[in-house]
Write an enzyme that holds these catalytic residues in place. Structure first.
Site, PDB file in Angstrom:
ATOM      1  N   ASP A 378      36.036  39.269  32.811  1.00  0.00           N
ATOM      2  CA  ASP A 378      36.152  37.811  32.876  1.00  0.00           C
ATOM      3  C   ASP A 378      35.512  37.072  31.702  1.00  0.00           C
ATOM      4  O   ASP A 378      35.937  35.967  31.370  1.00  0.00           O
ATOM      5  CB  ASP A 378      35.593  37.287  34.194  1.00  0.00           C
ATOM      6  CG  ASP A 378      36.520  37.637  35.365  1.00  0.00           C
ATOM      7  OD1 ASP A 378      37.658  38.086  35.103  1.00  0.00           O
ATOM      8  OD2 ASP A 378      36.109  37.473  36.525  1.00  0.00           O
ATOM      9  N   TYR A 463      40.189  34.395  41.914  1.00  0.00           N
ATOM     10  CA  TYR A 463      38.832  34.455  42.473  1.00  0.00           C
ATOM     11  C   TYR A 463      38.014  33.197  42.233  1.00  0.00           C
ATOM     12  O   TYR A 463      38.202  32.509  41.243  1.00  0.00           O
ATOM     13  CB  TYR A 463      38.042  35.612  41.850  1.00  0.00           C
ATOM     14  CG  TYR A 463      38.332  36.934  42.492  1.00  0.00           C
ATOM     15  CD1 TYR A 463      38.129  37.116  43.854  1.00  0.00           C
ATOM     16  CD2 TYR A 463      38.804  37.993  41.744  1.00  0.00           C
ATOM     17  CE1 TYR A 463      38.399  38.331  44.447  1.00  0.00           C
ATOM     18  CE2 TYR A 463      39.087  39.213  42.337  1.00  0.00           C
ATOM     19  CZ  TYR A 463      38.878  39.372  43.682  1.00  0.00           C
ATOM     20  OH  TYR A 463      39.155  40.563  44.262  1.00  0.00           O
TER      21      TYR A 463
HETATM   22 CU   LIG Z   1      37.698  41.449  45.312  1.00  0.00          CU
END
Ligand SMILES: [Cu+2]
Ligand SMILES: *[C@@H]1O[C@H](CO)[C@@H](O)[C@H](O)[C@H]1NC(C)=O
Ligand SMILES: *[C@@H]1O[C@H](CO)[C@@H](O)[C@H](O)[C@H]1NC(C)=O
Length: 527
Positions: A378, A463
Site C-alpha cells: 500500500d 479496505y
Molecule cells: Cu483482509
C-alpha cells in the site's frame, strides 16, 4: 400516641420548629453541594502537567504555503520542464509528490536538547521525467524561501529509477479508461450487454491488481471488472483483462490476455469469435441483490452511550504537538507511509524518537488471473494519501479533537483533508489494574484505564485501515490496526473454493494474509 397525649404545647412547637430548621438546612446544603458537582465543560479545570514546545515543528508536515513555495520554485527551473497539470501525459514531466524531508536525527536531537541550531527545513519532491525516461527525487530548501534543489535519487536508492517504476497517476488512469472504452467496451458490446447488462446507462467498474508484472520494467496490469454497485468489490462479474501499458505512448498499449468465465483468450477478437460460435460457456446477466450496500439494515433503537470530559480535556494539541498527562509527542502524516509520531516523552523523558506506520501489504491466492499473483504494497499507492475525513461520533468520539492535514500528491495544488487526524482520551473499558484482597486483608485497589488515542484511517481501495497509537497512563504505548471496509473477491468458478469461501452467489472471498510494518526507534536511557 400515649406520649403525645402527655406532651405539653411548648415542646410540641419546639419540635415542629426543629423539623422546619432541619429541612431548610438540608435544602441549603444540597444547594451548595450540587453547585459544586462536576458539570460537562470544554474548559479545563486543572492545569496541564507539561508545556507545548514549538521546537517539535521540525517534524511538522508542510503547510499549504510551503507546498506552494516548493511547487513555484520547481516550476521556475526551466531545465526541469515540469508540468503540474493533473492530466499530464506519461510522456511528459510531472511533479508527482512533495513531502517533508526529515532532518537527520542527530541534528534534531541537538536542537531539541538545546545544544544545536535549528535544522534547515527541506522538502522531498518526486518528479516523473516521462520525457527523459526516469524518476528523480529532489531535496528542495529552505522552505521559507527555496533557493536550491539537489538530486538525491542515487544517494537514497543507489540506482537510477526507470520511469516504469512509477505508480499510475490520475493522468494515466484517464488514458487507461479511454483505452478500455475504445478497445473493449465498444468492441464487445453484445457480450457485455448479454453477460453483464452493460448498456448506455450501465457500465462496469475496473479494479486493478498488483504487482504490474514479475520483472523489473514490466508494466502489465490485470484488471478485474465489477458491477457498478455500492460495494463493487463483492460484485465481480467473471471478466478480467491484462493490459500492457509499458509504453509512454498510449498508441502502443495492448490487451495481452482476456479471461471470461474461466477461460483465457489472446485477443478481444478471439473472445468475440468464441462467444459467437458457442465454444465458451456464456454468463447470462441477471440482477444481483444489493448486499454490498452501506445503508444500515435496521433503525437504531436509540442513541448509544457517550463519553464526556466532565472537567475538560486532560490533553492539549498545539500545532503538531500533543500533551497528555505525563506524555508529550509530535506528529505528522506522510502521504506515502502514513502517520508518525516523534520525540515521544513520558514524564519529560524521551522514550522513543520515532514511531510510525511503514507498510501495509496484503497477499492473495486465487484461480482467477488477477488475484493469482496479487500482492498489494500500500505504501506504493500511498497510505497517508488516503487519510480521509473522520466522521464525528462514528470514527472517533464526538468530543475528540480533529486536525486538518495538507498533502501534495498526484494533484495540481496542495489539498486540505479536513478532520483527517483525531485525538481523544477514552475509557478503555477495563481497569488498568485492580486487586481485591480476600485473604488476611480486606481491601481493594483499582485504577480506571483511560488512554489517549491518536488515530487516522486509510481508505485504500476496498479496505479501510484504522490506525491507532494509544498512550497509556502506565507509560506503555500500543500500536494497533483495525481492518474494515470490504473484502476483495473474485468470480466463483469450478475449483476456486480451494482459494477462499463463497460469500454470495458466484462470489468467492479470496484467501489472503495481511502484513503490517511499523517503525519504532526507541531511545531508552539515551539514544
Ligand atoms: Cu483482509
Ligand atoms: C506513438 O505510437 C504511434 C504508433 O506506433 C506512432 O505512430 C506515433 O508516432 C507515436 N507517437 C510518438 C509521440 O512517439
Ligand atoms: C470458435 O472460435 C474459437 C476462437 O476463434 C476457435 O478457436 C474455435 O475453434 C471455434 N469453434 C468452432 C466450433 O467454430
Amino acid at each position: 400516641m400515649m406520649v403525645e397525649g402527655k406532651m405539653n404545647p411548648l415542646a410540641k412547637w419546639a419540635l415542629v420548629l426543629l423539623g422546619l430548621l432541619s429541612l431548610i438546612l438540608n435544602i441549603v446544603l444540597i444547594g451548595i453541594h450540587s453547585s459544586r458537582a462536576p458539570k460537562c465543560s470544554r474548559e479545563r479545570i486543572h492545569p496541564l502537567r507539561g508545556r507545548h514546545d514549538d521546537r517539535t515543528l521540525v517534524f511538522a508536515d508542510l503547510t499549504r504555503e510551503e507546498y506552494m513555495k516548493v511547487q513555484q520554485y520547481l516550476l521556475k527551473q526551466k531545465d526541469l520542464a515540469i508540468s503540474t497539470s493533473q492530466i499530464t501525459k506519461p510522456s511528459e514531466n510531472f511533479l508527482f509528490l512533495i513531502e517533508l524531508s526529515l532532518p537527520k536525527k542527530a541534528e534534531v536531537l541537538a536542537y531539541l536538547d538545546e545544544k544545536g541550531t535549528k535544522p534547515v527545513r527541506e522538502a522531498t519532491a518526486v518528479v516523473f521525467h516521462g520525457a527523459k525516461g526516469y524518476i528523480k527525487e529532489y531535496v528542495v530548501g529552505p522552505l521559507d524561501n527555496p533557493t536550491y534543489h539537489r538530486d538525491v535519487t542515487k544517494e537514497r536508492y543507489q540506482v537510477d529509477v526507470p520511469i516504469n517504476a512509477r505508480p499510475v497517476t490520475i493522468g494515466e488512469y484517464v488514458l487507461v479508461f479511454r483505452f478500455f472504452e475504445t478497445e473493449i467496451f465498444s468492441k464487445l458490446e453484445k457480450l457485455l450487454r448479454e453477460s453483464f447488462g452493460v448498456d448506455k446507462k450501465k457500465t462496469l467498474n475496473a479494479f486493478e491488481q498488483m504487482p504490474r508484472g514479475v520483472r523489473s520494467g514490466d508494466r502489465k496490469t490485470w484488471v478485474s471488472f465489477f458491477r457498478d454497485m455500492s460495494g463493487m468489490y463483492i460484485h465481480p462479474v467473471g471478466f478480467e483483462i491484462l493490459l500492457n501499458h509499458e509504453s509512454l505512448n498510449m498508441s502502443q498499449w495492448r490487451i495481452e490476455k482476456l479471461f471470461y468465465n474461466g477461460k483465457y483468450f489472446d485477443s478481444v477478437e478471439e473472445l468475440q469469435r468464441a462467444y459467437d460460435n458457442g465454444s465458451v460457456k456464456k454468463i447470462v446477466y441477471k440482477e444481483s441483490p444489493d448486499y454490498g450496500s452501506l445503508k444500515p439494515r435496521s433503525k437504531p433503537l436509540q442513541i448509544g452511550p457517550q463519553q464526556f470530559y466532565s472537567e475538560g480535556a486532560r490533553y492539549s494539541v498545539s500545532n503538531n504537538h500533543v500533551l497528555y498527562l505525563d506524555w508529550s509527542f509530535a506528529f505528522g502524516l506522510s502521504s506515502l507511509t502514513g502517520m508518525k509520531v516523534f520525540d515521544v516523552r513520558f514524564k519529560g523523558e524521551r522514550i522513543a524518537y520515532e514511531l510510525s506506520v511503514q507498510e501495509a501489504m496484503s497477499v492473495y491466492g486465487s484461480v482467477t488471473p488477477g488475484m493469482i499473483i496479487t500482492k498489494f504494497l500500500d505504501s506504493s499507492i500511498g497510505i497517508g494519501r488516503f487519510a480521509h475525513e473522520l466522521v464525528r461520533g462514528v470514527d472517533c468520539p464526538y468530543q475528540a479533537t480533529y486536525v486538518d492535514t495538507y498533502r501534495y500528491i498526484d494533484a495540481p495544488l496542495p489539498v486540505r483533508f479536513r478532520n483527517s487526524i483525531c485525538i481523544f482520551e477514552h475509557n478503555m473499558g477495563q481497569p488498568l489494574r485492580r486487586h481485591f484482597a480476600d485473604f488476611f486483608h480486606n481491601n481493594f485497589g483499582g485504577m480506571a484505564n483511560s488512554a489517549l488515542v491518536f488515530r487516522t484511517i486509510t481508505a485504500i481501495g476496498n479496505y479501510d485501515y484504522m490506525w491507532d497509537f494509544i498512550f497509556y497512563q502506565s507509560g506503555s504505548v500500543e500500536v494497533k490496526v483495525h481492518a474494515t471496509g470490504y473484502i476483495s473477491s473474485s468470480y466463483l468458478l469450478p475449483g476456486s473454493k480451494t482459494h477462499g469461501h463463497q460469500v454470495a452467489e458466484n462470489v468467492l472471498g479470496n484467501i489472503h494474509t495481511h502484513f503490517i510494518n511499523f517503525k519504532v526507534d526507541l531511545d531508552i536511557l539515551g539514544e
